[in-house]
Design a protein around this motif. Sequence first.
Motif, mmCIF file in Angstrom:
data_model
loop_
_atom_site.group_PDB
_atom_site.id
_atom_site.type_symbol
_atom_site.label_atom_id
_atom_site.label_comp_id
_atom_site.label_asym_id
_atom_site.label_seq_id
_atom_site.Cartn_x
_atom_site.Cartn_y
_atom_site.Cartn_z
ATOM 1 N N PHE A 119 1.080 -1.339 -0.334
ATOM 2 C CA PHE A 119 -0.025 -0.567 0.053
ATOM 3 C C PHE A 119 0.737 1.061 -0.116
ATOM 4 O O PHE A 119 1.841 1.350 0.965
ATOM 5 C CB PHE A 119 -0.740 -0.092 1.502
ATOM 6 N N LEU A 120 0.176 2.453 -0.730
ATOM 7 C CA LEU A 120 1.128 3.592 -0.674
ATOM 8 C C LEU A 120 0.338 4.408 0.377
ATOM 9 O O LEU A 120 -1.088 3.593 0.872
ATOM 10 C CB LEU A 120 0.711 3.806 -1.827
ATOM 11 N N HIS A 121 0.394 5.042 1.342
ATOM 12 C CA HIS A 121 0.147 5.577 2.610
ATOM 13 C C HIS A 121 0.796 6.717 2.924
ATOM 14 O O HIS A 121 1.521 7.292 2.650
ATOM 15 C CB HIS A 121 0.932 4.801 3.840
ATOM 16 N N GLY A 122 -0.298 8.105 3.206
ATOM 17 C CA GLY A 122 -0.231 9.021 3.436
ATOM 18 C C GLY A 122 -1.026 9.781 4.293
ATOM 19 O O GLY A 122 -2.377 9.332 4.553
ATOM 20 N N PHE A 123 -0.639 11.272 4.460
ATOM 21 C CA PHE A 123 -1.533 12.110 5.472
ATOM 22 C C PHE A 123 -1.554 12.997 5.700
ATOM 23 O O PHE A 123 -0.224 13.979 5.400
ATOM 24 C CB PHE A 123 -2.071 10.835 6.908
ATOM 25 N N GLN A 124 -3.080 13.985 6.298
ATOM 26 C CA GLN A 124 -1.858 15.326 6.358
ATOM 27 C C GLN A 124 -2.684 15.681 8.081
ATOM 28 O O GLN A 124 -3.862 15.430 8.004
ATOM 29 C CB GLN A 124 -3.542 16.252 5.203
ATOM 30 N N ALA A 125 -2.095 16.772 8.833
ATOM 31 C CA ALA A 125 -2.507 17.027 9.933
ATOM 32 C C ALA A 125 -3.727 18.021 9.728
ATOM 33 O O ALA A 125 -3.165 18.853 8.546
ATOM 34 C CB ALA A 125 -1.313 17.760 10.500
ATOM 35 N N LEU A 126 -4.441 17.537 10.877
ATOM 36 C CA LEU A 126 -5.465 18.392 10.904
ATOM 37 C C LEU A 126 -5.870 19.818 12.045
ATOM 38 O O LEU A 126 -6.603 20.291 11.871
ATOM 39 C CB LEU A 126 -7.044 17.361 10.788
ATOM 40 N N THR A 127 -4.799 19.502 13.065
ATOM 41 C CA THR A 127 -4.705 20.067 14.153
ATOM 42 C C THR A 127 -2.815 20.892 14.426
ATOM 43 O O THR A 127 -2.445 20.267 13.376
ATOM 44 C CB THR A 127 -4.745 18.861 15.573
ATOM 45 N N ALA A 128 -3.027 21.281 14.891
ATOM 46 C CA ALA A 128 -1.734 22.117 15.037
ATOM 47 C C ALA A 128 -0.833 21.458 15.370
ATOM 48 O O ALA A 128 0.257 22.214 14.387
ATOM 49 C CB ALA A 128 -2.051 23.059 16.475
ATOM 50 N N THR A 129 -0.417 20.783 16.039
ATOM 51 C CA THR A 129 0.564 19.503 15.550
ATOM 52 C C THR A 129 -0.217 18.013 15.779
ATOM 53 O O THR A 129 -1.366 17.658 15.790
ATOM 54 C CB THR A 129 1.230 19.469 16.628
ATOM 55 N N ALA A 130 -0.063 16.776 14.974
ATOM 56 C CA ALA A 130 -0.609 16.054 15.079
ATOM 57 C C ALA A 130 1.179 15.079 14.975
ATOM 58 O O ALA A 130 1.704 14.669 14.419
ATOM 59 C CB ALA A 130 -0.565 15.166 13.635
ATOM 60 N N ASP A 131 0.902 13.874 16.153
ATOM 61 C CA ASP A 131 2.057 12.908 16.133
ATOM 62 C C ASP A 131 1.032 11.137 15.750
ATOM 63 O O ASP A 131 0.610 10.986 15.907
ATOM 64 C CB ASP A 131 2.266 12.935 17.745
ATOM 65 N N VAL A 132 1.662 11.393 14.426
ATOM 66 C CA VAL A 132 1.563 9.683 14.163
ATOM 67 C C VAL A 132 2.792 8.415 14.826
ATOM 68 O O VAL A 132 3.525 8.459 14.312
ATOM 69 C CB VAL A 132 1.499 10.118 12.855
ATOM 70 N N ASN A 151 -0.439 14.786 -5.313
ATOM 71 C CA ASN A 151 -1.668 15.688 -5.468
ATOM 72 C C ASN A 151 -1.683 14.968 -7.178
ATOM 73 O O ASN A 151 -2.441 15.824 -8.319
ATOM 74 C CB ASN A 151 -1.288 17.031 -6.081
ATOM 75 N N ASP A 152 -1.761 14.088 -7.751
ATOM 76 C CA ASP A 152 -1.224 12.956 -8.666
ATOM 77 C C ASP A 152 -2.876 12.988 -8.998
ATOM 78 O O ASP A 152 -4.019 12.715 -8.263
ATOM 79 C CB ASP A 152 -0.871 11.809 -8.959
ATOM 80 N N PRO A 153 -3.130 13.649 -10.456
ATOM 81 C CA PRO A 153 -4.317 13.803 -11.061
ATOM 82 C C PRO A 153 -5.310 12.444 -11.030
ATOM 83 O O PRO A 153 -6.464 12.274 -11.006
ATOM 84 C CB PRO A 153 -4.654 14.526 -12.362
ATOM 85 N N ASP A 154 -4.232 11.399 -11.698
ATOM 86 C CA ASP A 154 -5.051 10.551 -11.656
ATOM 87 C C ASP A 154 -5.207 8.889 -10.228
ATOM 88 O O ASP A 154 -6.399 8.464 -9.883
ATOM 89 C CB ASP A 154 -4.140 9.384 -12.099
ATOM 90 N N LEU A 155 -4.830 9.738 -9.572
ATOM 91 C CA LEU A 155 -5.169 9.087 -7.666
ATOM 92 C C LEU A 155 -6.740 10.197 -7.688
ATOM 93 O O LEU A 155 -7.247 9.631 -6.870
ATOM 94 C CB LEU A 155 -4.040 8.464 -6.275
ATOM 95 N N GLY A 156 -6.433 11.290 -7.689
ATOM 96 C CA GLY A 156 -7.678 11.814 -7.075
ATOM 97 C C GLY A 156 -7.686 12.502 -5.723
ATOM 98 O O GLY A 156 -8.595 11.732 -5.399
ATOM 99 N N ILE A 157 -6.345 12.049 -4.939
ATOM 100 C CA ILE A 157 -6.686 12.374 -3.439
ATOM 101 C C ILE A 157 -6.997 14.000 -3.012
ATOM 102 O O ILE A 157 -6.868 14.759 -3.576
ATOM 103 C CB ILE A 157 -5.318 12.108 -2.561
ATOM 104 N N THR A 158 -8.607 13.782 -2.493
ATOM 105 C CA THR A 158 -8.520 15.621 -1.620
ATOM 106 C C THR A 158 -8.483 15.395 -0.660
ATOM 107 O O THR A 158 -8.507 14.881 0.178
ATOM 108 C CB THR A 158 -10.451 15.460 -1.902
ATOM 109 N N TRP A 159 -7.518 16.629 -0.491
ATOM 110 C CA TRP A 159 -6.687 16.733 1.127
ATOM 111 C C TRP A 159 -7.948 17.814 1.801
ATOM 112 O O TRP A 159 -8.614 18.797 0.957
ATOM 113 C CB TRP A 159 -5.746 17.593 0.719
ATOM 114 N N PRO A 160 -8.641 17.859 2.301
ATOM 115 C CA PRO A 160 -9.742 18.063 3.279
ATOM 116 C C PRO A 160 -9.143 20.036 3.664
ATOM 117 O O PRO A 160 -10.123 20.418 3.508
ATOM 118 C CB PRO A 160 -9.640 17.958 4.239
ATOM 119 N N THR A 161 -7.796 19.916 3.817
ATOM 120 C CA THR A 161 -7.376 21.656 3.953
ATOM 121 C C THR A 161 -6.433 21.922 3.425
ATOM 122 O O THR A 161 -5.778 21.255 2.561
ATOM 123 C CB THR A 161 -6.912 21.530 5.695
ATOM 124 N N THR A 162 -5.735 23.072 2.632
ATOM 125 C CA THR A 162 -5.184 24.196 2.167
ATOM 126 C C THR A 162 -3.725 23.385 2.399
ATOM 127 O O THR A 162 -3.585 23.019 3.344
ATOM 128 C CB THR A 162 -4.801 25.441 2.302
#
Length: 184
Positions: A119-132, A151-162
């Motif tokens: 699997f490919l894995h990624g994440f975006q922090a939604l809070t001031a800091t995030a510990d993963v 931001n690959d258009p073929d994957l089309g992942i929508t990130w919830p914040t800027t």
Amino acid sequence: MRIEKTDLADVLVLIPQPSRDDRGLFTRTFDAEIFDDYLGREGTSASFIQDSQSRTVKGVVRGMHGRSGRGEAKLVRCANGAVHDVLVDIRKESPTFGSTQTFLLDDRDFCHLYVPPGFLHGFQALTATADVCYRIDRPHDPSEDLGVAYNDPDLGITWPTTVTFVSQRDATAPSWRALLKHLP
């Protein structure tokens, strides 16, 4: 701890059962016996050999990362804050090959993911800091690193914040189509 299947083949959500009172809470974040019983493979949990942790600031995206060769199984959870977590199945023989699923991992519910190899894995922090936190089943070998542009258009992942920042590695990661040419 409860375990639930996801839309992606072989990916599991592990759901702790926190005890809360006026002092705060206590939770068991992992139980090897329950995990091994669920998978029907005794000793599977013992294969996790390395724990790692990242701290990420709000808006940053880390990913999309994977491993070639035997891949890497991992448990992923957010110990502090919240993240928008994304998985992409890159196992050509899988019924969910090329599929993407997102998860909210946070320090409120303490859910975490069992991510098998492939699997490919990624994440975006939604809070001031995030510990993963990651529990991984084999040593990291940089020569096996895989990546696809977040931001690959073929994957089309929508990130919830800027997206506020990505590493140089992530900013120059190859496309999904380029990765497909190199998968066995």
